[in-house]
Write a protein that holds these residues in place. Structure first.
Motif, PDB file in Angstrom:
ATOM      1  N   PRO A  57       0.915  -5.592   4.923  1.00  0.00           N
ATOM      2  CA  PRO A  57       2.062  -4.680   4.834  1.00  0.00           C
ATOM      3  C   PRO A  57       1.908  -3.783   3.604  1.00  0.00           C
ATOM      4  CG  PRO A  57       2.674  -6.833   4.001  1.00  0.00           C
ATOM      5  CD  PRO A  57       1.260  -6.975   4.497  1.00  0.00           C
ATOM      6  N   PHE A  58       2.475  -2.596   3.656  1.00  0.00           N
ATOM      7  CA  PHE A  58       2.321  -1.663   2.545  1.00  0.00           C
ATOM      8  C   PHE A  58       3.694  -1.198   2.056  1.00  0.00           C
ATOM      9  CE2 PHE A  58       1.725   0.432   6.648  1.00  0.00           C
ATOM     10  CZ  PHE A  58       2.813   1.298   6.668  1.00  0.00           C
ATOM     11  N   ASP A  59       3.693  -0.706   0.830  1.00  0.00           N
ATOM     12  CA  ASP A  59       4.920  -0.169   0.244  1.00  0.00           C
ATOM     13  C   ASP A  59       5.086   1.279   0.708  1.00  0.00           C
ATOM     14  OD1 ASP A  59       6.964  -0.585  -2.206  1.00  0.00           O
ATOM     15  OD2 ASP A  59       6.211   1.471  -2.199  1.00  0.00           O
ATOM     16  N   PRO A  60       6.268   1.644   1.185  1.00  0.00           N
ATOM     17  CA  PRO A  60       6.486   3.020   1.664  1.00  0.00           C
ATOM     18  C   PRO A  60       6.141   4.087   0.632  1.00  0.00           C
ATOM     19  CG  PRO A  60       8.334   1.629   2.267  1.00  0.00           C
ATOM     20  CD  PRO A  60       7.468   0.819   1.363  1.00  0.00           C
ATOM     21  N   GLU A  61       6.433   3.822  -0.631  1.00  0.00           N
ATOM     22  CA  GLU A  61       6.146   4.799  -1.680  1.00  0.00           C
ATOM     23  C   GLU A  61       4.644   4.993  -1.857  1.00  0.00           C
ATOM     24  OE1 GLU A  61       8.149   3.872  -5.305  1.00  0.00           O
ATOM     25  OE2 GLU A  61      10.160   4.144  -4.444  1.00  0.00           O
ATOM     26  N   GLU A  62       3.882   3.893  -1.711  1.00  0.00           N
ATOM     27  CA  GLU A  62       2.427   4.031  -1.818  1.00  0.00           C
ATOM     28  C   GLU A  62       1.881   4.815  -0.630  1.00  0.00           C
ATOM     29  OE1 GLU A  62      -1.701   1.432  -2.263  1.00  0.00           O
ATOM     30  OE2 GLU A  62       0.202   0.402  -1.915  1.00  0.00           O
ATOM     31  N   LEU A  63       2.430   4.568   0.548  1.00  0.00           N
ATOM     32  CA  LEU A  63       2.017   5.308   1.737  1.00  0.00           C
ATOM     33  C   LEU A  63       2.214   6.812   1.527  1.00  0.00           C
ATOM     34  CD1 LEU A  63       1.285   5.526   4.821  1.00  0.00           C
ATOM     35  CD2 LEU A  63       3.744   5.361   5.243  1.00  0.00           C
ATOM     36  N   ILE A  64       3.398   7.201   1.080  1.00  0.00           N
ATOM     37  CA  ILE A  64       3.698   8.623   0.877  1.00  0.00           C
ATOM     38  C   ILE A  64       2.798   9.206  -0.204  1.00  0.00           C
ATOM     39  CG2 ILE A  64       5.465  10.281   0.213  1.00  0.00           C
ATOM     40  CD1 ILE A  64       5.838   8.959   2.988  1.00  0.00           C
TER      41      ILE A  64
END
Length: 237
Positions: free
Chosen positions: A106-113
């Motif tokens: 799973p990933f952090d949304p902020e890192e994705l953006i």
């Protein structure tokens, strides 16, 4: 490039993850488009252009690596791959196939953006460099060698095919006198059998168009008895 115009293709067979991605991307102003598998993704890419592709590795039928390979055969769009495996060999395989970055679930949304913005920024800089590489710039004048267009203060000037070739050839040899024979050879070819004074006619037409566009100097200068040269300091007559 404004964020509102950035369109991102999300490729994942998990509709829950696609829904989460759509929420994350929409919240920051991106335009998300969904594809449930590799075949749907490639089909959509034939009919629409995307600024970035988010591509899941593990999908039934056509996995992410195969999709990535297919995309790279036709396009240079940035690809961010998603994987549930945090293994180096998995990441290396994707990068070798043309992926630009990897994110483990799973990933952090902020890192994705943040990853998406970095990839788009990098792609934009690459495109800008490509554009700059085929632009010749002079005072109040620019020549786009790939787009085959010239601009006077950002206003396009309509030149014929031969006029453009002549103007570009002189500009690329700025300061160097080229004889009519040299220009004929470069633009019309060795087998040209017409009157070499055709060069003079084209030069006259180009000069008139530049003067009409109010370029404050005349870049094509006559070298009497020899030919022409490109200079940026001579004023209009």
């Amino acid at each position: 490039m404004s964020m509102e115009k950035i369109t991102i293709l999300m490729v994942d067979d998990d509709w829950k993850l696609r829904n989460l991605l759509r929420i994350y991307l929409s919240k920051v102003g991106f335009v998300p488009v969904e594809a449930a598998d590799g075949h749907e993704a490639l089909s959509k890419m034939k009919h629409q252009s995307f600024d970035l592709v988010i591509l899941d590795v593990m999908m039934p039928g056509m996995d992410g690596w195969e999709v990535c390979r297919s995309i790279r055969m036709a396009q240079s769009v940035p690809i961010l791959m998603l994987t549930a495996l945090d293994e180096t060999k998995e990441k290396v395989q994707g990068l070798e196939l043309g992926a630009d970055d990897y994110l483990t679930k799973p990933f952090d949304p902020e890192e994705l953006i943040a990853r998406i913005r970095a990839l788009i920024r990098r792609a934009s800089l690459t495109l800008l460099k490509q554009i700059e590489n085929h632009m010749l710039r002079f005072p109040e004048l620019a020549i786009d060698s790939e787009g085959r267009q010239i601009f006077v203060r950002d206003t396009p000037i309509d030149l014929t095919h031969k006029e453009f070739e002549l103007f570009l050839t002189l500009a690329e040899n700025k300061g160097r006198v080229l004889s009519r024979e040299q220009l004929i050879e470069k633009i019309w070819g060795f087998d040209f059998e017409g009157d070499i004074r055709v060069v003079d006619i084209h030069v006259k037409n180009i000069r008139e168009k530049l003067k009409k566009a109010h370029l404050p100097y005349q870049p094509i200068q006559t070298s009497w008895g020899v030919g022409y040269k490109f200079e940026t300091g001579a004023m209009q007559s």
